[in-house]
Design an enzyme around this catalytic site. Structure first.
Site, PDB file in Angstrom:
ATOM      1  CB  SER A 247      -0.905   0.007   1.229  1.00 40.83           C
ATOM      2  OG  SER A 247      -0.122   0.226   2.388  1.00 40.83           O
ATOM      3  CE  LYS A 248      -2.351   4.449  -4.039  1.00 40.83           C
ATOM      4  NZ  LYS A 248      -3.381   5.279  -4.633  1.00 40.83           N
ATOM      5  NE  ARG A 249      -1.926   5.256   6.332  1.00 44.29           N
ATOM      6  CZ  ARG A 249      -2.647   5.011   7.407  1.00 44.29           C
ATOM      7  NH1 ARG A 249      -3.945   4.825   7.291  1.00 44.29           N
ATOM      8  NH2 ARG A 249      -2.091   4.943   8.599  1.00 44.29           N
TER       9      ARG A 249
END
Length: 493
Positions: A247-249
């Site tokens: 995920s980007k986060r």
RNA sequence: GUCCCCAUCGUCUAGUCUGGUCCAGGACACAGGCCUUUCACGCCUGCGACAGGGGUUCAAAUCCCCUUGGGGACGCCA
């Protein structure tokens, strides 16, 4: 006649394009190409809070860079909100949905309760069983309400045959009466997405396996709306080395497509790598041209098990999955030089050392030089870092090369100028002649040719490694070689 | 907790549907060698896996069951 295939890539513009999204886009694109169908790009921007213009641009740029093409102007889901609301209205009228007046607080409380009692977290149907009179009363007092889909009661189940996973079955009793419209009147993803797919005539929904749990709900919507259902193909997910969904986060730019672009990846090499993450042919073929890949692609080749994107944080040798690097290196070294030329040019421009003569007067030399040095390179950026000495007089000297190939041999202080003189005197600056000069000199001074050769390489290119020295001398050119050899004595000061 | 899905070398995978040709093949990575003026490339060799347990069968990586492990979903996000 078979219906024309229509697939879609439907990202929500809440950040850059990451490798999971890219992989989904690539599979959809490949399937469209393979079947002669169409790919639609639909931006699911109904979450106004998080959607940004910048993100839309980033996604479009990323797809373009990868070479994923779509067939019409991008659609924006936000333009069709009224359609979604109308659909919900129809569902209400046909009795497939109902208004729910439960408040968020009540629901949160019930959910919490269920969690505590370790039971299923599911709406209890309070408002489903409201009598018409009670509903009328609540409506009259203008209570806010959400709309829920009425999931059939009883023993039945929703089932479908996934193109990847086979038969998937979910019992009615395991599906709650899910919300399709918010209390502010805005439709929810599960509804909008299905309504859009129906309108756009999507024949195959190819998406991540995280959408698998949504599918039975959407099937219920299709049925309630009386629409034909598309085929579904859920793809295995991409996980990190700790087996968590990327995920980007959590992972940052290491999973961003633009990161690989900046680090000197060739777009097709990256596509080739990505497509292999969860898909294969019976022959386990590794390298594909675009035509070969389209020809070989099939939903059947998608692996059911999730795959790991093998980035090892803090690995000094590999900043990303080694296989990605190796595939990139393969293309960089084996593609016709003309095909990598534009990428090399872009790097030069970015570094501010592009010379228009490289595609004019010096074009042949430029291509030959790229060809000469690329065998040791992994990224297009290497041409302006490791390869700068070939194209510019302003190049760094690698401290290791300096120490090992120059400073270690005091004699070079004396030999470099002699070598420079002799090379300067050459009428024909050829492989043969330069080699004669070097070998004769080594004999004469009773030193190993390797000392002169490796010393010259370090002096001329600033590096301890590189192509055969006589190729190097020719590529750099007589004048520059002579100049650099003479200048090299200053290293001893 | 509930539901769904998955399980072959360190990683990506072939083989699983249609059991025998698999003491499991390929790619990357790793180790060694050859080549060589360096480093690569290339070539050769090596290391390395059917999660565990029960069945079914003459025969199971392949079929069935259980266990374990992993992932995903359970939002008035998309």
């Amino acid at each position: 006649m078979e219906k024309e295939v229509i697939v879609r890539f439907a990202p929500s513009p809440t950040g850059y394009l990451h490798i999971g999204g890219a992989r989904t886009a690539i599979y959809n694109w490949l399937f469209a190409k393979k079947t002669g169908g169409r790919l639609i790009l639909r931006i699911e921007d109904t979450d106004a809070e998080r959607s940004t213009e910048e993100s839309i641009q980033g996604i479009v740029d990323g797809l373009k860079w990868l070479g994923v093409t779509w067939d019409e102007d991008p659609y924006f889901q936000s333009k069709f909100i009224q359609e979604h609301i109308d659909a919900a209205q129809r569902l209400l009228e046909s009795g497939h949905a109902y208004k729910c007046f439960c408040t968020k607080e009540e629901l949160d409380q019930k959910r919490e309760q269920a969690r505590k009692e370790k039971g299923a977290i599911k709406y209890d149907g309070t408002c489903r069983n409201l009598t018409p009179e009670k509903i009328a009363v609540k409506e009259k007092s203008n209570l806010p309400y959400i709309i829920r889909l009425k999931v059939p009661n009883g023993e039945g189940a929703v089932s479908f045959r996934d193109e990847v996973y086979g038969l998937i079955e979910k019992k009615y009793k395991d599906i709650e009466d899910f919300v399709i419209v918010r209390s502010n009147g805005q439709p929810l993803y599960v509804l909008s997405n299905a309504v859009d797919d129906i309108r756009d005539g999507i024949t195959h929904v190819i998406r991540g396996q995280d959408g698998l749990a949504n599918t039975p709900k959407q099937l219920l919507i299709y049925n309630a709306l009386g629409a034909d259902v598309p085929k579904f193909a859920h793809m295995s997910l991409t996980l990190d080395s700790k087996k968590a969904k990327i995920s980007k986060r959590r992972h940052g730019e290491i999973v961003a497509v633009h990161f690989y672009r900046e680090r000197g990846f060739l777009p097709w090499a990256f596509v080739n790598f990505l497509v292999l993450l969860g898909w294969s042919t019976p022959e386990s073929q590794q390298i594909f041209s675009k035509e070969e890949l389209i020809d070989a692609f099939s939903l059947k080749g998608i692996n059911k098990a999730n795959s790991v994107f093998d980035v090892r944080k803090d690995d000094p040798k590999f900043f990303t999955d080694p296989k990605a690097i190796s595939i990139n290196a393969h293309y960089l070294r084996n593609l016709p030089v003309e095909e990598i030329e534009p990428y090399v040019k872009a790097e030069f421009e970015k570094a501010g050392i592009w010379d228009p003569e490289f595609e004019g007067e010096k074009h042949n030399w430029f291509l030959n030089t790229i060809d000469l040095i690329r065998n040791r390179f992994n990224f297009t950026t290497d041409f302006v870092t490791l390869g700068s000495a070939y194209f510019s007089d302003d190049f760094p000297i690698d401290p290791k090369a300096l120490k090992k190939n120059i400073l270690k041999h005091e004699g070079l202080k004396e030999w470099f100028p002699v070598l420079a003189d002799r090379l300067e005197a050459l009428q024909d600056f050829t492989m043969e002649e330069t080699e004669n000069v070097v070998r004769d000199m080594a004999d004469e001074y009773e030193i190993k040719a390797g000392i002169l050769i490796n010393g010259a390489r370090a002096a001329v290119t600033g590096q301890a490694v590189g192509p055969g020295i006589f190729d190097v001398l020719l590529a750099v050119g007589q004048d520059r070689v002579v100049e650099r050899l003479r200048k090299a004595v200053t290293f001893f000061e």
